[in-house]
Design an enzyme around this catalytic site. Structure first.
Site, PDB file in Angstrom:
ATOM      1  N   ASP B  37      42.198 117.684 -15.137  1.00  0.00           N
ATOM      2  CA  ASP B  37      43.593 118.022 -14.852  1.00  0.00           C
ATOM      3  C   ASP B  37      43.700 118.603 -13.454  1.00  0.00           C
ATOM      4  O   ASP B  37      42.934 119.514 -13.104  1.00  0.00           O
ATOM      5  CB  ASP B  37      44.093 119.107 -15.823  1.00  0.00           C
ATOM      6  CG  ASP B  37      44.519 118.533 -17.159  1.00  0.00           C
ATOM      7  OD1 ASP B  37      44.316 117.323 -17.382  1.00  0.00           O
ATOM      8  OD2 ASP B  37      45.059 119.299 -17.977  1.00  0.00           O
ATOM      9  N   LYS B  94      50.948 112.315 -17.707  1.00  0.00           N
ATOM     10  CA  LYS B  94      51.397 112.523 -19.085  1.00  0.00           C
ATOM     11  C   LYS B  94      52.872 112.206 -19.275  1.00  0.00           C
ATOM     12  O   LYS B  94      53.708 112.568 -18.443  1.00  0.00           O
ATOM     13  CB  LYS B  94      51.179 113.985 -19.490  1.00  0.00           C
ATOM     14  CG  LYS B  94      49.726 114.383 -19.663  1.00  0.00           C
ATOM     15  CD  LYS B  94      49.642 115.829 -20.132  1.00  0.00           C
ATOM     16  CE  LYS B  94      48.253 116.424 -20.003  1.00  0.00           C
ATOM     17  NZ  LYS B  94      47.281 115.849 -20.946  1.00  0.00           N
ATOM     18  N   GLY B 166      44.675 124.199 -23.375  1.00  0.00           N
ATOM     19  CA  GLY B 166      45.086 125.416 -22.694  1.00  0.00           C
ATOM     20  C   GLY B 166      44.581 126.694 -23.346  1.00  0.00           C
ATOM     21  O   GLY B 166      45.062 127.774 -23.037  1.00  0.00           O
ATOM     22  N   GLY B 227      40.405 122.312 -24.844  1.00  0.00           N
ATOM     23  CA  GLY B 227      39.639 123.545 -25.024  1.00  0.00           C
ATOM     24  C   GLY B 227      38.252 123.525 -24.413  1.00  0.00           C
ATOM     25  O   GLY B 227      37.510 124.488 -24.521  1.00  0.00           O
ATOM     26  N   GLY B 248      40.944 120.208 -19.000  1.00  0.00           N
ATOM     27  CA  GLY B 248      42.287 120.554 -18.547  1.00  0.00           C
ATOM     28  C   GLY B 248      42.262 121.823 -17.734  1.00  0.00           C
ATOM     29  O   GLY B 248      41.853 121.846 -16.569  1.00  0.00           O
ATOM     30  N   SER B 249      42.656 122.902 -18.373  1.00  0.00           N
ATOM     31  CA  SER B 249      42.768 124.180 -17.683  1.00  0.00           C
ATOM     32  C   SER B 249      41.403 124.745 -17.308  1.00  0.00           C
ATOM     33  O   SER B 249      41.302 125.593 -16.417  1.00  0.00           O
ATOM     34  CB  SER B 249      43.507 125.170 -18.584  1.00  0.00           C
ATOM     35  OG  SER B 249      44.554 124.514 -19.271  1.00  0.00           O
TER      36      SER B 249
END
Lengths: 214, 307
Positions: B37, B94, B166, B227, B248-249
């Site tokens: 991301d 997305k 997240g 995650g 992602g994060s």
């Protein structure tokens, strides 16, 4: 009962005792290549470290992301051993990203360039055919492989925009405004811009194994 | 072969775009890789330099979407274009579940893959996007085999676990990957007659159920997502049998994103070599702050979105 695989296996055993083909397995469609090679009755192993190159009869550089593959290869000290492999004249086949890695020259690389192995006297345009929406399937005429055209899948594919005099052109296809080269051979180096590992046609793998067996 | 009829020689007017083989094929090329991301062109460059196989362009990473609340939508096209211009690797973006117009816009922008994602606020509470209508491929989240096969029926060319995006907590991704494996193993013990009932039970097409049983795996590429925060998390998911990993994060919410990104790429390549995992896990700086899922209210869970 003698199966197709056993027939094939015998064929290669007679010529070269027992062949083992290495598939560079840093990233990408390495399992698909291994499956095709095994389908032809020949042993395939995954290569992630330099020492795993020992004892291999040939090497396949699969499709994937050439930048990712090149960077990971560089980090694990694989680029030099791979260059040495190609220089020594051992058989190697690059598909799509693998073809980019084998090219002496590449255009359309990321900022700062990307690690290449080289050895193939061509200039490759990295994303010649464009982004994913331009990815396509087609049939290629490949005289070397017989009259029946080859199904070919091009995914964000490169093309060869310039080839040296020692390079044998095996297939071309329609590019933007010109016909571009998409399969070549130079000595023991085979390169295809498309993905024979994703179609049912075994002729490219067959051709490579025949190059390996000499 | 997907080419029914013979095409003219050498591709002249004979190229077909947007076939399922081409869509699923790109996912096959991403296998063994990490998709990251990113919210700016600079982050996209860091991801590419680290060896990411693709980037997911979005305005806010899931951790920020969680923090900010409100409706989360498709990102600004200008921002997506900036990222597309910055890197040579594939760019994903997305769209909200069921929001076919967002997906049409993303296709018009020329993104390489659309993620019909539960991380954004769903736009349709009954229907997902009919992904067959698009020339570009889609990836969708799934918690189990039934959900995955429903998405594939709708045209998804790639599946990922939903996990719980997240949170920096891998527990849900593990749950979903294990559930998928369990469902497939159970399916493989069945004879053909039992598969009809199984298909009904998991609300999936019989044809896809049968194909899954024959292959012993999902018929398309399956990544982990939701995650993953450390190289060990990524390798854990690979050992559970996924084909690659979305982060992602986890990267850009950590102390040293470039280093962590590189480490996660190396962990995915060498997921079976603990000595290498130990080496790459060293001295990575602060990881993102995680969220324990027990403290997450039901209405804050993203994984339950989608049907």
């Amino acid at each position: 009962m003698c199966t197709f695989n056993e027939i094939r296996n015998t064929r290669y055993e007679i010529r070269n005792i027992m062949l083992t083909i290495g598939i560079l397995a840093l990233q990408g469609a390495f399992l698909e290549h291994a499956a095709k090679v095994r389908q032809l009755g020949v042993e395939a192993v995954e290569v992630r470290k330099p020492e795993q190159l020992e004892g291999l009869a040939a090497l396949i550089l699969p499709g994937g992301e050439s930048t990712a593959m090149g960077l990971v290869a560089e980090r694990w000290g694989l680029v030099e051993p791979l260059r040495e492999w190609v220089r020594s004249g051992k058989p190697v086949w690059g598909t799509c990203a693998g073809m980019i890695l084998l090219a002496d020259r590449a255009v359309g690389q990321k900022q700062g360039g990307q690690p290449l192995i080289g050895g193939l006297d061509v200039t490759v345009n990295r994303n010649y055919f464009g982004r994913q929406s331009k990815s396509f399937e087609t049939l290629l005429e490949v005289p070397l492989l017989g009259a029946e055209p080859c199904p070919a899948i091009f995914i964000r594919a490169p093309a060869i925009i310039e080839a040296g005099s020692q390079v044998e052109v095996l297939a071309r296809t329609a590019g933007h405004d010109e016909i571009v080269i998409v399969a070549v051979r130079q000595g023991n180096i085979l390169a295809t811009a498309f993905h024979p590992e994703l179609t049912a046609d075994l002729r490219w793998h067959q051709l490579f194994l025949d190059m390996v067996a000499g | 072969m997907s080419l029914e009829t013979k095409l003219p020689a050498n591709g002249t007017n004979g190229a077909i775009t947007g076939t399922f083989a081409v869509k699923a094929g790109l996912a096959q090329m991403l296998k063994g890789g990490v998709i990251m991301d990113v919210v700016t062109p600079e982050q996209a460059r860091i991801a590419e330099e680290a060896g990411a196989v693709a980037v997911m362009a979005l305005e806010r990473v899931p951790a920020d979407i969680r923090r900010d609340g409100g409706v989360a939508r498709m990102s600004d096209p200008q921002m997506i274009k900036g990222i597309m211009a910055a890197v040579t690797i594939p760019v994903m973006a997305k769209a909200r579940i069921g929001h076919m117009v967002e997906a049409q816009i993303l296709q018009a922008l020329g993104v390489d893959y659309v993620d019909e994602s539960e991380v954004l606020t769903p736009a349709d509470e009954e229907n997902h996007i009919n992904k067959h209508k698009f020339a570009i491929p889609f990836v969708c989240g799934a918690r189990n085999l039934g959900e995955a096969l429903r998405r594939i029926s709708e045209g998804a060319a790639m599946i990922r676990t939903k996990g719980e995006a997240g949170t920096g907590n891998v527990v849900e991704a593990v749950r979903h990957a294990r559930q998928m494996n369990k469902d497939i193993r159970r399916l493989q013990t069945m004879d053909e007659d039992e598969m009809f009932t199984f298909a009904k039970e998991i609300q999936a097409s019989y044809e896809l159920v049968k194909q899954t049983a024959e292959l012993g795996r999902l018929p398309v590429v399956n990544f982990a997502a939701g995650g993953v925060a450390t190289p060990a998390d990524a390798a854990l998911m690979m050992q559970l049998g996924v084909d690659g990993v979305f982060v992602g994060s986890g990267i850009f919410k950590s102390g040293d994103p470039a280093k962590r990104a590189r480490a996660i790429v190396m962990a995915v390549t060498h997921f079976n070599y603990p000595a290498i995992l130990a080496e790459v896990s060293e001295n990575l700086g602060e990881p993102m702050v995680g969220i324990n899922l027990d403290t997450l209210a039901d209405n804050q869970r993203m994984a339950v979105r989608g049907w």
